[in-house]
Design a protein around this motif. Structure first.
Motif: not given
Length: 59
Positions: A38-42, A45-55
């Motif tokens: 995502a891109f912020g106000d200024n 560059k904002i990078v976020s990692e989401i851990y998705i586990c279906k177990e």
């Protein structure tokens, strides 16, 4: 003496089998890391990692 040896060997075998089972079933094959950018106000560059586990269970 013989009975103690049999009980000790049985306990060791059960422990080793338990460790192997936990290592094998906790492999996270159904898990993934999703990256969102995502891109912020200024225009930063904002990078976020989401851990998705279906177990269902995690040992």
């Amino acid at each position: 003496m013989k009975k103690t040896l049999i009980i000790s060997l049985t306990a060791i075998c059960v422990s080793v089998m338990g460790i192997i089972f936990v290592k094998h079933s906790n492999d996270h094959k159904e898990c993934e890391i999703k990256t969102e950018i995502a891109f912020g106000d200024n225009d930063e560059k904002i990078v976020s990692e989401i851990y998705i586990c279906k177990e269902k269970f995690n040992l």
